[in-house]
Design a protein around this motif. Structure first.
Motif, mmCIF file in Angstrom:
data_model
loop_
_atom_site.group_PDB
_atom_site.id
_atom_site.type_symbol
_atom_site.label_atom_id
_atom_site.label_comp_id
_atom_site.label_asym_id
_atom_site.label_seq_id
_atom_site.Cartn_x
_atom_site.Cartn_y
_atom_site.Cartn_z
ATOM 1 N N ASN A 268 0.829 -1.202 0.000
ATOM 2 C CA ASN A 268 0.000 0.000 0.000
ATOM 3 C C ASN A 268 0.867 1.257 0.000
ATOM 4 O OD1 ASN A 268 -2.359 1.541 -0.016
ATOM 5 N ND2 ASN A 268 -2.441 1.645 2.225
ATOM 6 N N ILE A 269 1.855 1.255 -0.883
ATOM 7 C CA ILE A 269 2.755 2.393 -1.038
ATOM 8 C C ILE A 269 2.577 2.962 -2.436
ATOM 9 C CG2 ILE A 269 5.191 3.071 -1.241
ATOM 10 C CD1 ILE A 269 5.778 0.977 0.918
ATOM 11 N N ASP A 270 2.465 4.268 -2.519
ATOM 12 C CA ASP A 270 2.297 4.938 -3.804
ATOM 13 C C ASP A 270 3.668 5.113 -4.455
ATOM 14 O OD1 ASP A 270 1.356 6.437 -5.953
ATOM 15 O OD2 ASP A 270 1.540 8.321 -4.855
ATOM 16 N N LEU A 271 3.848 4.508 -5.631
ATOM 17 C CA LEU A 271 5.084 4.666 -6.396
ATOM 18 C C LEU A 271 4.822 5.621 -7.541
ATOM 19 C CD1 LEU A 271 7.995 3.955 -7.208
ATOM 20 C CD2 LEU A 271 7.070 2.000 -8.471
ATOM 21 N N ALA A 272 5.511 6.752 -7.547
ATOM 22 C CA ALA A 272 5.358 7.754 -8.601
ATOM 23 C C ALA A 272 6.677 7.891 -9.352
ATOM 24 C CB ALA A 272 4.957 9.102 -8.006
ATOM 25 N N VAL A 273 6.607 7.828 -10.681
ATOM 26 C CA VAL A 273 7.793 7.999 -11.526
ATOM 27 C C VAL A 273 7.532 9.181 -12.447
ATOM 28 C CG1 VAL A 273 9.385 6.936 -13.144
ATOM 29 C CG2 VAL A 273 8.200 5.513 -11.453
ATOM 30 N N GLU A 274 8.393 10.193 -12.366
ATOM 31 C CA GLU A 274 8.208 11.401 -13.148
ATOM 32 C C GLU A 274 9.431 11.652 -14.023
ATOM 33 O OE1 GLU A 274 7.557 14.455 -10.318
ATOM 34 O OE2 GLU A 274 5.537 13.762 -9.750
ATOM 35 N N VAL A 275 9.183 12.218 -15.202
ATOM 36 C CA VAL A 275 10.276 12.600 -16.095
ATOM 37 C C VAL A 275 10.102 14.055 -16.491
ATOM 38 C CG1 VAL A 275 10.489 10.253 -16.991
ATOM 39 C CG2 VAL A 275 9.069 11.903 -18.209
ATOM 40 N N ASN A 276 11.192 14.667 -16.851
ATOM 41 C CA ASN A 276 11.138 16.015 -17.400
ATOM 42 C C ASN A 276 10.431 15.932 -18.750
ATOM 43 O OD1 ASN A 276 11.647 18.470 -18.729
ATOM 44 N ND2 ASN A 276 13.627 18.725 -17.724
ATOM 45 N N SER A 277 9.224 16.480 -18.829
ATOM 46 C CA SER A 277 8.395 16.326 -20.028
ATOM 47 C C SER A 277 9.068 16.876 -21.283
ATOM 48 C CB SER A 277 7.042 17.009 -19.820
ATOM 49 O OG SER A 277 7.214 18.395 -19.546
ATOM 50 N N CYS A 278 9.944 17.855 -21.106
ATOM 51 C CA CYS A 278 10.633 18.438 -22.257
ATOM 52 C C CYS A 278 11.719 17.518 -22.803
ATOM 53 C CB CYS A 278 11.266 19.779 -21.873
ATOM 54 S SG CYS A 278 10.072 21.046 -21.379
ATOM 55 N N LYS A 279 12.098 16.516 -22.008
ATOM 56 C CA LYS A 279 13.195 15.638 -22.418
ATOM 57 C C LYS A 279 12.804 14.168 -22.388
ATOM 58 C CE LYS A 279 16.524 18.920 -20.493
ATOM 59 N NZ LYS A 279 17.631 19.138 -19.513
ATOM 60 N N SER A 280 11.497 13.899 -22.390
ATOM 61 C CA SER A 280 11.029 12.523 -22.203
ATOM 62 C C SER A 280 11.474 11.585 -23.318
ATOM 63 C CB SER A 280 9.504 12.502 -22.095
ATOM 64 O OG SER A 280 8.908 12.987 -23.291
ATOM 65 N N GLU A 281 11.732 12.126 -24.527
ATOM 66 C CA GLU A 281 12.136 11.270 -25.633
ATOM 67 C C GLU A 281 13.646 11.278 -25.875
ATOM 68 O OE1 GLU A 281 9.973 9.146 -26.783
ATOM 69 O OE2 GLU A 281 8.622 10.117 -25.354
ATOM 70 N N LEU A 282 14.383 12.007 -25.058
ATOM 71 C CA LEU A 282 15.838 11.942 -25.153
ATOM 72 C C LEU A 282 16.301 10.559 -24.704
ATOM 73 C CD1 LEU A 282 17.074 15.396 -23.786
ATOM 74 C CD2 LEU A 282 16.802 14.665 -26.165
ATOM 75 N N THR A 283 17.335 10.061 -25.345
ATOM 76 C CA THR A 283 17.819 8.722 -25.033
ATOM 77 C C THR A 283 19.123 8.766 -24.251
ATOM 78 O OG1 THR A 283 19.000 8.554 -27.144
ATOM 79 C CG2 THR A 283 16.722 7.740 -27.064
ATOM 80 N N PHE A 284 19.382 7.641 -23.571
ATOM 81 C CA PHE A 284 20.574 7.522 -22.734
ATOM 82 C C PHE A 284 20.982 6.047 -22.722
ATOM 83 C CE2 PHE A 284 23.076 7.429 -18.838
ATOM 84 C CZ PHE A 284 23.734 8.663 -18.877
ATOM 85 N N PRO A 285 22.282 5.732 -22.672
ATOM 86 C CA PRO A 285 22.701 4.317 -22.598
ATOM 87 C C PRO A 285 22.010 3.614 -21.438
ATOM 88 C CG PRO A 285 24.601 5.703 -23.016
ATOM 89 C CD PRO A 285 23.445 6.647 -22.742
ATOM 90 N N LYS A 286 21.409 2.454 -21.730
ATOM 91 C CA LYS A 286 20.598 1.782 -20.722
ATOM 92 C C LYS A 286 21.350 0.770 -19.878
ATOM 93 C CE LYS A 286 18.850 -1.764 -23.923
ATOM 94 N NZ LYS A 286 17.652 -2.332 -24.573
ATOM 95 N N ALA A 287 22.629 0.560 -20.161
ATOM 96 C CA ALA A 287 23.396 -0.447 -19.421
ATOM 97 C C ALA A 287 23.350 -0.178 -17.922
ATOM 98 C CB ALA A 287 24.847 -0.474 -19.899
ATOM 99 N N LYS A 288 22.938 -1.174 -17.171
ATOM 100 C CA LYS A 288 22.907 -1.176 -15.703
ATOM 101 C C LYS A 288 21.861 -0.260 -15.093
ATOM 102 C CE LYS A 288 26.583 -3.899 -15.483
ATOM 103 N NZ LYS A 288 26.956 -3.954 -16.901
ATOM 104 N N LEU A 289 21.077 0.452 -15.904
ATOM 105 C CA LEU A 289 20.113 1.401 -15.327
ATOM 106 C C LEU A 289 19.073 0.711 -14.463
ATOM 107 C CD1 LEU A 289 19.400 4.027 -18.139
ATOM 108 C CD2 LEU A 289 21.050 4.113 -16.265
ATOM 109 N N LEU A 290 18.503 -0.385 -14.962
ATOM 110 C CA LEU A 290 17.478 -1.074 -14.179
ATOM 111 C C LEU A 290 18.063 -1.679 -12.916
ATOM 112 C CD1 LEU A 290 15.332 -2.818 -16.939
ATOM 113 C CD2 LEU A 290 14.774 -0.792 -15.588
ATOM 114 N N GLN A 291 19.312 -2.132 -12.976
ATOM 115 C CA GLN A 291 19.945 -2.694 -11.784
ATOM 116 C C GLN A 291 20.150 -1.614 -10.723
ATOM 117 O OE1 GLN A 291 20.749 -3.634 -14.892
ATOM 118 N NE2 GLN A 291 19.896 -5.672 -14.618
ATOM 119 N N ILE A 292 20.609 -0.442 -11.151
ATOM 120 C CA ILE A 292 20.867 0.646 -10.202
ATOM 121 C C ILE A 292 19.560 1.215 -9.645
ATOM 122 C CG2 ILE A 292 21.739 3.017 -9.997
ATOM 123 C CD1 ILE A 292 23.931 2.218 -12.004
#
Length: 397
Positions: A268-292
């Motif tokens: 019963n915990i609210d998880l909120a994930v927000e992104v900078n809407s102006c940069k939502s489609e900018l890409t970044f190397p995904k290596a290890k991101l989910l692990q971190i």
């Protein structure tokens, strides 16, 4: 249960850089095969990180995730031999777990560790049923073959990802990686062929039909390796397509919600994930991101009481000719003392309990620090005991 080599095991698992949400299609046939071989209603392919057991493929039950301390497979990864529980309802370690007392009312468990070439256990292949079963030596041998094939596919996934992201313009390296792919696959095909040839003596005719699945799938992957060898351009990224080794902030947001929202709902915990809407489609190397980020989110959920909130903020900043990813994870949980923060920043960790008494294994945050350091990033921690903890991660591209 904590293996003696737990930190090395977690680092090794992180090096595979696996996305649990993308593995089901790769491993579903092997999960089905395992259940058929064992004669059980259910089979699961489980990966176990610092906080969570991820069922990345399944037969007879939907893929799921659960707290590591609730799982049976945490015992399986303690050694190098199969682990069996003939009646979960009569074992004090498991008789009060939800999967025993409630639907599906499991009784029988048999599992084998998924051991990499480095000798470290990534997780476990297990078969389960609502009634008692007996796994014969012949079936044990077949299940171990399936476990080896699962590890092979995980290795292939890791190898191909590395090839795509780092070695796209190197023909010599392409051949080297393709050779690495062919080695383990050739071995599993040969082993499956031996089982196929000797199967009539074991009177496992029905099983033999499913063993062919291993051979067919492995041969298709060998064809992939041959394609890599024969085509210099096979793995080049087309300018009009997004790079294979990158993801946008919007994609990363969706992955985090899909993977961790269920953990929040369970408490019963609210998880909120927000992104900078102006940069939502900018890409970044995904290596290890989910692990971190995943370890930070799991830790935050663990130490936040029911009714609390965990927020994740994602942004990208320009640093000269390069980009820097900013990740902020904040919770309304137990917080930490200064000495605890210093210990984490020094790469140390101690076992603690979550807000509902969940067992802590003491390796999640030190692993995050290790991964961040390896990527040349920075970790900043702010906290007030009893009120909040805030983790800020900055990673260069």
């Amino acid at each position: 249960m904590i293996p003696e080599n737990e930190f090395d095991r977690l680092v090794h698992l992180a090096e595979y850089d696996l996305d649990a949400a993308e593995l089901e299609t790769q491993l579903q046939d092997l999960a089905k095969l395992a259940a058929k071989v064992a004669g059980t209603e259910i089979s699961l392919v489980n990966l176990i990180d610092a906080f969570t057991q991820w069922s990345v493929a399944s037969e007879g039950i939907p893929v799921m995730q659960m707290d590591r301390e609730d799982s049976v497979c945490q015992y399986t990864i303690m050694g190098d031999q199969p682990f069996e529980v003939r009646d979960l309802s009569k074992d004090e370690r498991f008789n009060r777990k939800f999967y025993v007392t409630d639907d599906p009312h499991l009784r029988y468990y048999w599992g084998v560790p998924l051991t990499s070439e480095a000798g470290l256990n990534l997780g476990a292949l297990c078969v389960l049923d609502k009634t008692a079963k007996e796994i014969s030596p012949e079936k044990v041998a077949l299940l171990e073959i399936i476990a080896d094939e699962i590890v092979n596919r995980l290795k292939i996934s890791k190898t191909v990802a590395s090839l795509r992201s780092k070695l796209q313009h190197s023909e010599e390296k392409q051949k080297q990686i393709a050779h690495d792919i062919r080695g383990p696959l050739g071995g599993i095909i040969g082993l499956a062929q031996i089982v196929n040839e000797q199967g009539d003596q074991n009177r496992l005719d029905e099983v033999l039909e499913f063993i062919k699945v291993i051979q067919t799938s492995s041969k298709s992957l060998l064809d992939l390796a041959d394609e890599i060898l024969s085509s210099k351009d096979a793995l080049k990224v087309r300018p009009s397509a997004p790079a294979e080794n990158e993801c946008s902030l919007s994609i990363l947001k969706n992955k985090l919600k899909n993977l961790y929202e269920i953990q929040g709902k369970q408490k019963n915990i609210d998880l909120a994930v927000e992104v900078n809407s102006c940069k939502s489609e900018l890409t970044f190397p995904k290596a290890k991101l989910l692990q971190i980020i995943g370890n930070l989110v799991s830790n935050a959920i663990k130490f936040t009481p029911a009714g609390g909130k965990v927020s994740v903020s994602l942004d990208i900043f320009e640093k000269g000719q390069r980009r820097e990813l900013s990740v902020i994870v904040k919770d309304t949980g137990a917080g930490m003392r200064r000495e605890q923060i210093d210990s984490i920043l020094q790469g140390d960790g101690k076992t603690t309990k979550g807000s509902l008494g969940e067992k802590g294994f003491g390796f999640g945050l030190p692993l995050v620090k290790h991964l961040i350091d390896g990527m040349g990033g920075r970790l900043k921690i702010e906290s007030e005991p009893g009120r909040y903890a805030r983790f800020e991660v900055n990673l260069p591209d």
